[in-house]
Design an enzyme around this catalytic site. Structure first.
Site, PDB file in Angstrom:
ATOM      1  N   ASP A 185       0.879  -1.166   0.000  1.00 42.78           N
ATOM      2  CA  ASP A 185       0.000   0.000   0.000  1.00 42.78           C
ATOM      3  C   ASP A 185       0.919   1.218   0.000  1.00 42.78           C
ATOM      4  OD1 ASP A 185      -2.183   1.661   0.221  1.00 42.78           O
ATOM      5  OD2 ASP A 185      -2.360   1.423   2.392  1.00 42.78           O
ATOM      6  N   GLU A 224      -1.107  -1.174  -4.794  1.00 44.55           N
ATOM      7  CA  GLU A 224      -2.354  -0.437  -5.037  1.00 44.55           C
ATOM      8  C   GLU A 224      -2.099   0.656  -6.053  1.00 44.55           C
ATOM      9  OE1 GLU A 224      -5.514  -0.107  -2.036  1.00 44.55           O
ATOM     10  OE2 GLU A 224      -5.212   2.048  -2.216  1.00 44.55           O
ATOM     11  N   ASP A 279      -2.463   0.234   9.774  1.00 44.49           N
ATOM     12  CA  ASP A 279      -2.461   0.709   8.392  1.00 44.49           C
ATOM     13  C   ASP A 279      -1.787  -0.271   7.427  1.00 44.49           C
ATOM     14  OD1 ASP A 279      -0.074   1.229   9.505  1.00 44.49           O
ATOM     15  OD2 ASP A 279       0.006   3.345   8.981  1.00 44.49           O
TER      16      ASP A 279
END
Lengths: 183, 183
Positions: free
Chosen positions: A7, A68, A141
């Protein structure tokens, strides 16, 4: 198959490694966040990110890297840093000769929650359930990075099966044609 | 001092190497464009760009790398690719331990044309004049990269002189203070 999901972010870059196969729940291998100092010069931060990702790639030896995809719809102030981080992540995978893939946030949410507009909490809940973890992955996260890895395992698997089936179908069609041409 | 200026782009990345010093016209050492195939997968393109920049860094051995700063005001569709290319460029410089700097397009235009809103033609004209070239640099889209290198030589030099003067001033102030503290 072992997949590293990333990410991308310049201040916090989530990394999740999952082992699994399409249609089956996967196993979490590792979860981490590579942090860089927001006060440091940009080139130094990119180098620290690259070093951090390389170390994790070396340690966990994934067979594929999924990142991503950055969207221009994101916060314009942060999109440049996120794009730079995603470039470093894809380069780190490609440098090792690993196949890389990118997925949009809604593809990832759809894969793990069955809903492309699921919120962060839903993604964390589903990642925890799919990987049969006792509690939500920490750092929090990094749950998104695990979701990206799961998305690649599941979608990539489906894509690979379709590609394989297509190749088989084409091969069986092509065989008589080729004989035909040879006449 | 030898500076490599980089005008980041994923399809065409301009590279210009200039040798010079602040206040004096510089000399063009090299000009090139690293191209990547727009049809190729993103990770492959980033790897090709990284390979191309590394080869040029190795060949021309600059002492500093200057990269045009990406702005969110740019065309939103292309800003992500440009940001990724700039990240790869800064990383390539940092990986070799070279000092890196970024300049906004208007800083670059101001440095070579005395006008932050100068157009592409004016930049090319001034780069040709400053470097005393017989004709405009080719490929044409590398003129910006030469302008970035000139900007760094001139502005970086001024900055370095200010930093040096400040350090001298602080040192001369600090000396009696230190003696004072020692009493």
């Amino acid at each position: 198959m072992r997949v590293m999901g990333i990410d991308p972010g310049l201040t916090r870059c989530g990394v999740g490694v999952v082992e699994g196969r399409p249609g089956a729940p996967g196993t979490m291998v590792a979860v981490a966040v590579v942090r860089t100092d927001p006060e440091a010069p940009l080139a130094e931060r990119l180098l620290a990110l690259d070093d951090g990702l390389r170390a994790l790639l070396e340690e966990h030896e994934p067979e594929a890297v999924a990142v991503e995809r950055v969207f221009s719809q994101h916060n314009v102030a942060s999109v440049i840093g996120t794009a730079q981080a995603s470039g470093i992540a894809l380069l780190a995978g490609a440098r090792l000769g690993l196949p890389t893939a990118t997925y949009t946030p809604s593809e990832v949410k759809n894969a793990v929650c069955g809903n492309g507009t699921a919120d962060k909490r839903q993604v964390t809940t589903m990642v925890t359930r799919i990987l049969r973890l006792k509690e939500a992955p920490k750092p929090a996260d990094a749950a998104d990075a695990l979701a990206i890895a799961i998305c690649h395992l599941w979608r990539g698997g489906v894509k690979a099966r379709i590609a394989e089936a297509t190749a088989r179908a084409l091969a069986s069609q092509a065989a008589p044609t080729r004989r035909g041409t040879a006449r």
